[in-house]
Enzyme design. Structure first.
Site, short mmCIF file in Angstrom:
data_model
loop_
_atom_site.label_atom_id
_atom_site.label_comp_id
_atom_site.label_asym_id
_atom_site.label_seq_id
_atom_site.Cartn_x
_atom_site.Cartn_y
_atom_site.Cartn_z
N ASP A 74 -5.37 2.88 -3.27
CA ASP A 74 -4.07 3.56 -3.22
C ASP A 74 -4.00 4.66 -4.29
O ASP A 74 -3.48 5.74 -4.06
CB ASP A 74 -2.93 2.56 -3.46
CG ASP A 74 -2.94 1.45 -2.41
OD1 ASP A 74 -3.38 1.70 -1.28
OD2 ASP A 74 -2.50 0.33 -2.75
N LYS A 107 0.82 -1.21 0.00
CA LYS A 107 0.00 0.00 0.00
C LYS A 107 0.86 1.26 0.00
O LYS A 107 0.56 2.23 -0.68
CB LYS A 107 -0.92 0.03 1.23
CG LYS A 107 -2.08 -0.90 1.07
CD LYS A 107 -3.07 -0.77 2.19
CE LYS A 107 -3.90 -2.03 2.27
NZ LYS A 107 -4.53 -2.39 0.99
O1 RIB Z 1 -3.59 -1.90 -1.62
C1 RIB Z 1 -3.07 -2.94 -2.39
C2 RIB Z 1 -1.85 -3.52 -1.79
O2 RIB Z 1 -2.17 -4.09 -0.55
C3 RIB Z 1 -1.20 -4.62 -2.59
O3 RIB Z 1 -0.27 -4.14 -3.54
C4 RIB Z 1 -0.61 -5.53 -1.55
O4 RIB Z 1 0.78 -5.49 -1.49
C5 RIB Z 1 -1.26 -5.10 -0.23
O5 RIB Z 1 -0.34 -4.57 0.62
#
Ligand code: RIB
Length: 311
Positions: free
Chosen positions: A256, A49
């Site tokens: 994200d 994230k």
């Molecule tokens: O928000 C998505 C992310 O959450 C992924 O890339 C994974 O690594 C988790 O941490």
């Protein structure tokens, strides 16, 4: 390094966050308790994230420094961040494995994730202090819940006058004891919002509870295809852009992307409403592509999408 960020003072963003290697399996459905299924297509992606949010910020056009920890096996993640324009001098290496995930993606594009913390839980107080010493009052600190020392980072950064933006994901009960009243921005999905508010109900009510609990904090609740709602004190803004006809391929990193684009647009002085629209468009693009970091769009793609959408 200190030269690069020490010179003429303009607002800077530090993201102290996770870097993960995502092992992604296409599955006919998310595996049920006691069940064994055959994974179909398997791919390895860059994720985490924290790292995803740094890449989203950089691709949105922000000047961003990422801090965190990886093992030898994760050096390629650092390279990828740098290729996207993220400053990577605060990413340290240690003698152990990089954080990783095991991700299942269903034909509907839904996912389920198992997280192994690895280097993400090896950050030290000394590194935190050294990193924070390169930033000053008015700068932003971005945090999630995939590394150790998050409440310590919040306290130290707040004492220095940094503006703290937190995405408390994945949600764990101890987050409730963090100094959330010190935040500038709290960005949560439905599950995180309900858990933090301690109530279930419609989203407006949950947002009201959070806004009242944390006076002055900007609270942004993301609702997937139903859009997002923003609140601070008496202010409320709701944005839901119509479906854009893009396929839902993989929702990983949608949140994200939203966070990165929202923060960059807000910091640029645009309205909160505009920041929410831009972030929603960017997240739509992410969902239409496989993978985590690799699926995050560049600003030019989001802008052309906005133009099409306006026509
Ligand atoms: O928000 C998505 C992310 O959450 C992924 O890339 C994974 O690594 C988790 O941490």
């Amino acid at each position: 390094m200190s030269e690069k960020i020490g010179a003429p003072h303009h607002m800077r963003i530090l993201n102290y966050g996770s870097l993960n290697i995502d092992f992604v399996y296409q599955v006919p459905h998310i595996v049920r308790p006691g069940e064994t299924i055959h994974g179909g297509d398997f791919k390895t992606y860059a994720g985490g994230k924290g790292a995803n949010q740094s890449v989203a910020l950089a691709r949105a056009g922000a000047e961003i420094w990422h801090a965190g920890k990886i093992g030898e096996d994760g050096l390629w993640l650092k390279d990828l961040l740098e290729q996207s324009g993220v400053h990577a001098e605060f990413i340290h290496k240690y003698a152990g494995p990089t954080g990783h995930t095991f991700i299942q993606v269903s034909p509907e594009g839904q996912n389920a994730i198992v997280l192994y913390s690895g280097g993400n839980y090896k950050n030290s107080v000394q590194e935190v202090d050294a990193t924070l010493s390169c930033f000053a009052a008015g700068d932003y600190l971005v945090l999630q819940n995939e590394i150790n020392l998050v409440p310590e980072l919040m306290e130290k950064a707040h004492a220095k006058g940094l503006r703290i933006c937190l995405n408390p994901a994945p949600f764990t009960e101890n987050i409730k004891s963090w100094p959330l009243e010190k935040l500038e921005l709290l960005i949560v999905n439905e599950i995180e919002a309900e858990s933090l508010a301690g109530v279930v109900g419609n989203y407006e009510t949950i947002l009201d509870v959070l806004v009242e609990k944390y006076p002055g904090v900007r609270v942004l609740l993301t609702l997937g295809a139903e859009g997002s709602i923003y609140g601070r004190n008496a202010e409320r803004i709701r944005v839901q852009i119509p479906a854009l006809g893009l396929p839902v391929v993989d929702t990983t990193a949608a949140g994200d992307t939203y966070f990165g684009y929202f923060l960059k647009t807000m910091i640029s002085g645009k309205s909160i409403h505009q920041a929410m629209v831009t972030a929603s468009l960017a997240a739509y693009l992410t969902v239409s592509r496989p993978g985590a970091m690799s699926s995050i769009p560049y600003a030019a793609e989001v802008e052309s999408m906005a133009l099409e959408h306006a026509e």
